[in-house]
Write a protein that holds these residues in place. Structure first.
Motif, mmCIF file in Angstrom:
data_model
loop_
_atom_site.group_PDB
_atom_site.id
_atom_site.type_symbol
_atom_site.label_atom_id
_atom_site.label_comp_id
_atom_site.label_asym_id
_atom_site.label_seq_id
_atom_site.Cartn_x
_atom_site.Cartn_y
_atom_site.Cartn_z
ATOM 1 N N PRO A 81 0.833 -1.205 0.000
ATOM 2 C CA PRO A 81 0.000 0.000 0.000
ATOM 3 C C PRO A 81 0.874 1.265 0.000
ATOM 4 O O PRO A 81 1.790 1.398 0.816
ATOM 5 N N GLN A 82 0.580 2.166 -0.946
ATOM 6 C CA GLN A 82 1.359 3.403 -1.093
ATOM 7 C C GLN A 82 0.565 4.659 -0.733
ATOM 8 O O GLN A 82 1.143 5.635 -0.285
ATOM 9 N N ALA A 83 -0.752 4.642 -1.020
ATOM 10 C CA ALA A 83 -1.552 5.855 -0.828
ATOM 11 C C ALA A 83 -3.027 5.501 -0.679
ATOM 12 O O ALA A 83 -3.475 4.432 -1.090
ATOM 13 N N LEU A 84 -3.758 6.438 -0.081
ATOM 14 C CA LEU A 84 -5.215 6.369 -0.037
ATOM 15 C C LEU A 84 -5.740 7.406 -1.007
ATOM 16 O O LEU A 84 -5.166 8.493 -1.125
ATOM 17 N N TRP A 85 -6.834 7.078 -1.692
ATOM 18 C CA TRP A 85 -7.362 7.998 -2.685
ATOM 19 C C TRP A 85 -8.882 8.077 -2.614
ATOM 20 O O TRP A 85 -9.546 7.169 -2.112
ATOM 21 N N ALA A 86 -9.389 9.197 -3.159
ATOM 22 C CA ALA A 86 -10.818 9.363 -3.408
ATOM 23 C C ALA A 86 -10.992 9.266 -4.913
ATOM 24 O O ALA A 86 -10.210 9.843 -5.683
ATOM 25 N N GLY A 87 -12.002 8.550 -5.345
ATOM 26 C CA GLY A 87 -12.191 8.301 -6.764
ATOM 27 C C GLY A 87 -12.889 9.443 -7.486
ATOM 28 O O GLY A 87 -13.620 10.232 -6.895
ATOM 29 N N ILE A 88 -12.638 9.505 -8.778
ATOM 30 C CA ILE A 88 -13.315 10.436 -9.677
ATOM 31 C C ILE A 88 -14.046 9.576 -10.707
ATOM 32 O O ILE A 88 -13.423 8.730 -11.358
ATOM 33 N N GLU A 89 -15.350 9.777 -10.829
ATOM 34 C CA GLU A 89 -16.112 9.002 -11.806
ATOM 35 C C GLU A 89 -15.621 9.343 -13.211
ATOM 36 O O GLU A 89 -15.398 10.507 -13.533
ATOM 37 N N ARG A 90 -15.447 8.313 -14.029
ATOM 38 C CA ARG A 90 -15.009 8.523 -15.416
ATOM 39 C C ARG A 90 -16.072 9.314 -16.156
ATOM 40 O O ARG A 90 -17.262 9.108 -15.940
ATOM 41 N N ASN A 91 -15.623 10.187 -17.034
ATOM 42 C CA ASN A 91 -16.544 10.841 -17.952
ATOM 43 C C ASN A 91 -15.791 11.209 -19.219
ATOM 44 O O ASN A 91 -14.576 11.428 -19.189
ATOM 45 N N PRO A 92 -16.481 11.263 -20.340
ATOM 46 C CA PRO A 92 -15.804 11.493 -21.617
ATOM 47 C C PRO A 92 -15.067 12.832 -21.691
ATOM 48 O O PRO A 92 -14.003 12.917 -22.291
ATOM 49 N N GLN A 93 -15.617 13.871 -21.071
ATOM 50 C CA GLN A 93 -14.970 15.181 -21.133
ATOM 51 C C GLN A 93 -13.634 15.171 -20.397
ATOM 52 O O GLN A 93 -12.647 15.748 -20.876
ATOM 53 N N LEU A 94 -13.577 14.533 -19.247
ATOM 54 C CA LEU A 94 -12.326 14.430 -18.502
ATOM 55 C C LEU A 94 -11.307 13.625 -19.293
ATOM 56 O O LEU A 94 -10.144 14.031 -19.431
ATOM 57 N N ASP A 95 -11.723 12.492 -19.823
ATOM 58 C CA ASP A 95 -10.809 11.661 -20.613
ATOM 59 C C ASP A 95 -10.300 12.417 -21.838
ATOM 60 O O ASP A 95 -9.121 12.326 -22.186
ATOM 61 N N HIS A 96 -11.186 13.195 -22.481
ATOM 62 C CA HIS A 96 -10.797 13.958 -23.664
ATOM 63 C C HIS A 96 -9.764 15.031 -23.299
ATOM 64 O O HIS A 96 -8.756 15.195 -24.006
ATOM 65 N N LEU A 97 -10.004 15.754 -22.206
ATOM 66 C CA LEU A 97 -9.055 16.780 -21.772
ATOM 67 C C LEU A 97 -7.704 16.155 -21.449
ATOM 68 O O LEU A 97 -6.656 16.649 -21.881
ATOM 69 N N GLN A 98 -7.695 15.053 -20.730
ATOM 70 C CA GLN A 98 -6.437 14.410 -20.363
ATOM 71 C C GLN A 98 -5.695 13.944 -21.607
ATOM 72 O O GLN A 98 -4.478 14.096 -21.706
ATOM 73 N N ALA A 99 -6.416 13.410 -22.581
ATOM 74 C CA ALA A 99 -5.784 12.945 -23.827
ATOM 75 C C ALA A 99 -5.190 14.123 -24.602
ATOM 76 O O ALA A 99 -4.095 14.013 -25.168
ATOM 77 N N LYS A 100 -5.881 15.258 -24.630
ATOM 78 C CA LYS A 100 -5.353 16.439 -25.317
ATOM 79 C C LYS A 100 -4.080 16.939 -24.634
ATOM 80 O O LYS A 100 -3.126 17.347 -25.301
ATOM 81 N N ILE A 101 -4.074 16.915 -23.317
ATOM 82 C CA ILE A 101 -2.878 17.335 -22.575
ATOM 83 C C ILE A 101 -1.731 16.375 -22.868
ATOM 84 O O ILE A 101 -0.599 16.801 -23.110
ATOM 85 N N GLU A 102 -2.011 15.088 -22.885
ATOM 86 C CA GLU A 102 -0.975 14.089 -23.178
ATOM 87 C C GLU A 102 -0.392 14.319 -24.575
ATOM 88 O O GLU A 102 0.830 14.289 -24.761
#
Length: 177
Positions: A81-102
């Motif tokens: 175990p390295q970290a505890l996290w809170a999840g973010i629900e997937r959504n197309p707009q978030l995935d699209h923004l992340q892909a554009k940044i990448e």
């Protein structure tokens, strides 16, 4: 300069996530001001590379959207175990923004990210925390739901490591229409 691209969370969302912290031996809870959703970690770079990166990110266009914080979990590396996290629900707009940044960071010469994008907010770093305590924390918080978060910009942050942990500074905000 050590840089990363992230979504800032509003005060209310950070305060809600900060309340997840408990006194757990082996857990270092992040201060509320450090809670964010990393879109791309870039690491150390000289100033001229940061300027190239800024130009590439400033050219991105996108629309605002809404995030939903939901659930919690434990991030493991090689079974530890390295970290505890809170999840973010997937959504197309978030995935699209992340892909554009990448795509933008690769265009200015950064290596492709090897890890698959898994949206989350790290809330604590772990060092030999009890597996039983981790399981209890996940069970107590797994139904987490926070108010929706409106995303109107993304941010280039710098990170400086200090004796009390990392200090994050918002260097540039990039608006979304």
């Amino acid at each position: 300069m050590r840089l990363f691209v992230a979504l800032e969370l509003p005060h209310d969302a950070r305060a809600r996530l900060a309340r997840l912290g408990t006194s757990m031996l082996g857990a270092r809870w992040l201060p509320p001001e450090n809670l964010h959703l990393t879109l791309r970690f870039l690491g150390e770079m000289p100033g001229h590379r940061a300027e190239e990166l800024d130009g590439a990110l400033a050219a991105l266009r996108g629309r605002g959207f809404t995030l939903h914080i939901s659930g919690v979990g434990v991030l493991e590396k090689a079974g530890r175990p390295q970290a505890l996290w809170a999840g973010i629900e997937r959504n197309p707009q978030l995935d699209h923004l992340q892909a554009k940044i990448e795509t933008a960071v690769q265009r200015v010469g950064f290596e492709p990210e090897r890890r698959r994008f898994n949206p989350h907010v790290t809330v604590a770093r772990l060092d030999n925390a009890s597996p039983l305590k981790l399981a209890e924390w996940v069970q107590a918080n797994n139904l987490l739901r926070a108010d929706p978060v409106d995303v109107e910009h993304f941010t280039l942050f710098s990170s400086r490591l200090g004796k009390d942990g990392a200090v994050y500074t918002a260097e540039v905000e990039y608006g979304l229409a």
